[in-house]
Design a protein around this motif. Structure first.
Motif, PDB file in Angstrom:
ATOM      1  N   ARG C  99       0.838  -1.206   0.000  1.00  0.00           N
ATOM      2  CA  ARG C  99       0.000   0.000   0.000  1.00  0.00           C
ATOM      3  C   ARG C  99       0.870   1.252   0.000  1.00  0.00           C
ATOM      4  N   ALA C 100       1.862   1.250   0.876  1.00  0.00           N
ATOM      5  CA  ALA C 100       2.704   2.436   0.996  1.00  0.00           C
ATOM      6  C   ALA C 100       3.487   2.692  -0.282  1.00  0.00           C
ATOM      7  N   MET C 102       2.788   1.714  -3.389  1.00  0.00           N
ATOM      8  CA  MET C 102       1.910   2.180  -4.456  1.00  0.00           C
ATOM      9  C   MET C 102       1.507   3.637  -4.207  1.00  0.00           C
ATOM     10  N   ALA C 103       1.308   3.980  -2.944  1.00  0.00           N
ATOM     11  CA  ALA C 103       0.950   5.353  -2.608  1.00  0.00           C
ATOM     12  C   ALA C 103       2.091   6.310  -2.955  1.00  0.00           C
TER      13      ALA C 103
ATOM     14  N   ARG D  99      -5.619  10.302  -7.629  1.00  0.00           N
ATOM     15  CA  ARG D  99      -4.432   9.504  -7.328  1.00  0.00           C
ATOM     16  C   ARG D  99      -3.788   9.978  -6.034  1.00  0.00           C
ATOM     17  N   MET D 102      -6.006   9.104  -2.908  1.00  0.00           N
ATOM     18  CA  MET D 102      -5.946   7.686  -2.560  1.00  0.00           C
ATOM     19  C   MET D 102      -4.575   7.334  -1.995  1.00  0.00           C
ATOM     20  N   ALA D 103      -3.549   7.964  -2.525  1.00  0.00           N
ATOM     21  CA  ALA D 103      -2.200   7.715  -2.027  1.00  0.00           C
ATOM     22  C   ALA D 103      -2.077   8.202  -0.586  1.00  0.00           C
ATOM     23  N   GLU D 104      -2.407   9.433  -0.373  1.00  0.00           N
ATOM     24  CA  GLU D 104      -2.325  10.004   0.980  1.00  0.00           C
ATOM     25  C   GLU D 104      -3.138   9.173   1.973  1.00  0.00           C
ATOM     26  N   GLN D 106      -3.461   6.170   2.177  1.00  0.00           N
ATOM     27  CA  GLN D 106      -2.755   4.970   2.617  1.00  0.00           C
ATOM     28  C   GLN D 106      -1.918   5.241   3.867  1.00  0.00           C
ATOM     29  N   PHE D 107      -1.650   6.533   4.108  1.00  0.00           N
ATOM     30  CA  PHE D 107      -0.834   6.895   5.271  1.00  0.00           C
ATOM     31  C   PHE D 107      -1.673   7.515   6.380  1.00  0.00           C
ATOM     32  N   MET D 155      -4.321   4.326 -10.537  1.00  0.00           N
ATOM     33  CA  MET D 155      -3.064   4.181  -9.805  1.00  0.00           C
ATOM     34  C   MET D 155      -1.909   3.835 -10.742  1.00  0.00           C
TER      35      MET D 155
END
Lengths: 175, 175, 175, 175
Positions: C99-100, C102-103, D99, D102-104, D106-107, D155
């Motif tokens: 996940r990280a 890809m993020a 994108r 969704m990326a952010e 993940q954290f 993604m």
DNA sequence: CAGTAATCGAGACGGTACGTCAGGTCTTTGA
DNA sequence: TCAAAGACCTGACGTACCGTCTCGATTACTG
């Protein structure tokens, strides 16, 4: 009388009490205007309506505190030594606040004036009153020296104890 | 030698110079650590790596400045009066900075120690050196009185001029 | 051969191990390049000499980890279902890292390319290899659908468990 | 009504507009909370009072943007194909933001929840609404596959164009 | 076998954004 | 008009991490 709702005296007292308590609990630097407002159950605006800032507010809070202290008010002129003892006792108790106020005053012209008028000058006058039998020029000299010694002691965070009083009196009797 | 990239002396000097310039231009309170960093072309982190805060940094900046000033270093012991004149001249020029540093030190224990070690004590020692022919007890007494008068004058924002020097000397010769 | 000291293979391995351990202990976001360097007993420069950033480094660290995992390497072509099971098991274990990565790749074009080349494409190829008896067009279709389902599941943080595998297989057999 | 100054709706809108503009101009990663505050003429504290961070703020900014877009709201149930076309058009335009969000996410667990509630689920529901004449189990299956394909496409930074729509529809009619 | 060239650990450095804090003002409702 | 509540703008704070740099020390190959 001015129109509108009159100033609520209870609120004013609550604010001063809150300021005093908080400063004694946490120290001057760790208290904010918002803290005082919250503790007093007041709005910040109410504080700023009556005082220009933290310094002036705390100064008022402790002016009252000092003036409540039992000062020697006999019919006879007090001696220099007893006055000095009393003055050092008060300064010693309130030392952290006095240091903070004098410090803040270095950054705030208005507070500087207030501090001198409400704290520095009155204490000088008390001393002066014990020296009426000295020559006027000597009087100023002694007042300056004593006040200088006390404030220096405060700012350097050294104790204003009995030893200091003896030291100061020894200086004076030499002049 | 210690491993790692050594401290860049040029950066250290650039920071001190920047701090000094900015304080002289705008006054202590109006200068921020970020301002100094920008002027010096340094990162804020570099300032905080070597100094705990604005007070300590400015103190260093003006310690160097003071030590660069031409002090009386004759072969003969300097007289009290000339030393006092010189000391008041320096204090008078740097008065705004000295007031600010002493003020800040009231809120910062570490700065308080540094200030005494780098500014208060050395000046006292200079005075003490002029009093070697006095009795030790008297010596401390005079140093305390003079230093008290000067610091009080600074904190009350009164001029440290020739008139004050005469006044102070008059006090001393009475003791 | 090129002149100069050759790359120290032990250091490279120590860095990858450190990166892996730290990411497993604290999670990708809470690990910094400095942390990895310290744990590996290496200098930060050494990390940046061989990897452009945290993403690429961690990707390498877990590429090795994945390739160490016992993959089904029998002489016979593996079935789709067993491959999918295995793939989901791996993805499930490494889910936080995947996940990280890809993020992070969404903010880093270079890492994006590496991630696709080292992780996305190989897994797709594994699936594709199980579908040689399908029509080419269908093959791409199935691979896309499965890979889409898995990545979506990862990014939405939903479990890649046996239930999911059954679900995915049901989809495929309908196509 | 609640005491105290009410939230200023104009400020809220100014912040969302500023966030949107800046993200469109520079891209998500190159925008900071401070930038948004400055552009909106607001204080950073005001941003942090109402949003926990950049992610949630930008999500809100684009949620409103999406809901302002003219969606097909005819009296008749929309077809799957037209819905998918529309969805891909929106996703394609907003691809960089989607994108990044969704990326952010993940954290950031909180942002993850918000993102699903405000973006992922609503889009799924739109698709689901076009499939009322399918068996419930099939419905979830189709929604999952389509949504998986779209998010994967985002993604992996591949185009969500007409070709993709045809591809996706081909998949669905096989199920 | 000295010289060159690259590596390595260490850590200082410039830079950028962070999220928080306090100050002082403004805008509501209500007395 | 005053008061409580609390939103608001401003500006500084001190920290974190980034990626680069500068050291001294090491370790090969090269002439």
């Amino acid at each position: 009388m001015r129109a509108g709702r009159p100033r609520d005296e209870g609120v004013r007292r609550a604010i001063l009490v809150a300021a005093q308590e908080l400063v004694l609990e946490r120290g001057y630097a760790a208290v904010t205007m918002g803290d005082v407002a919250k503790r007093a159950g007041a709005g910040k605006q109410t504080l700023y309506r009556w005082w220009p800032g933290k310094g002036a507010l705390v100064l008022d809070a402790f002016s009252e505190w000092v003036s409540q202290a039992p000062r020697l008010r006999g019919p006879r002129r007090p001696s220099l030594s007893s006055t000095l003892v009393e003055l050092c006792r008060g300064a010693s108790e309130a030392a952290p606040v006095l240091r903070a106020l004098m410090a803040e005053a270095q950054f705030d012209e208005d507070l500087h004036r207030r501090l001198i008028a409400q704290l520095v000058r009155p204490r000088g006058d008390e001393l002066r009153a014990c020296l009426v039998d000295r020559r006027p020029a000597d009087r100023e000299l002694v007042v300056n020296v004593l006040s200088g010694l006390v404030w220096q002691r405060l700012m350097l965070n050294e104790p204003l104890d009995a030893r200091f009083v003896r030291f100061a009196l020894r200086v004076v009797e030499r002049i």
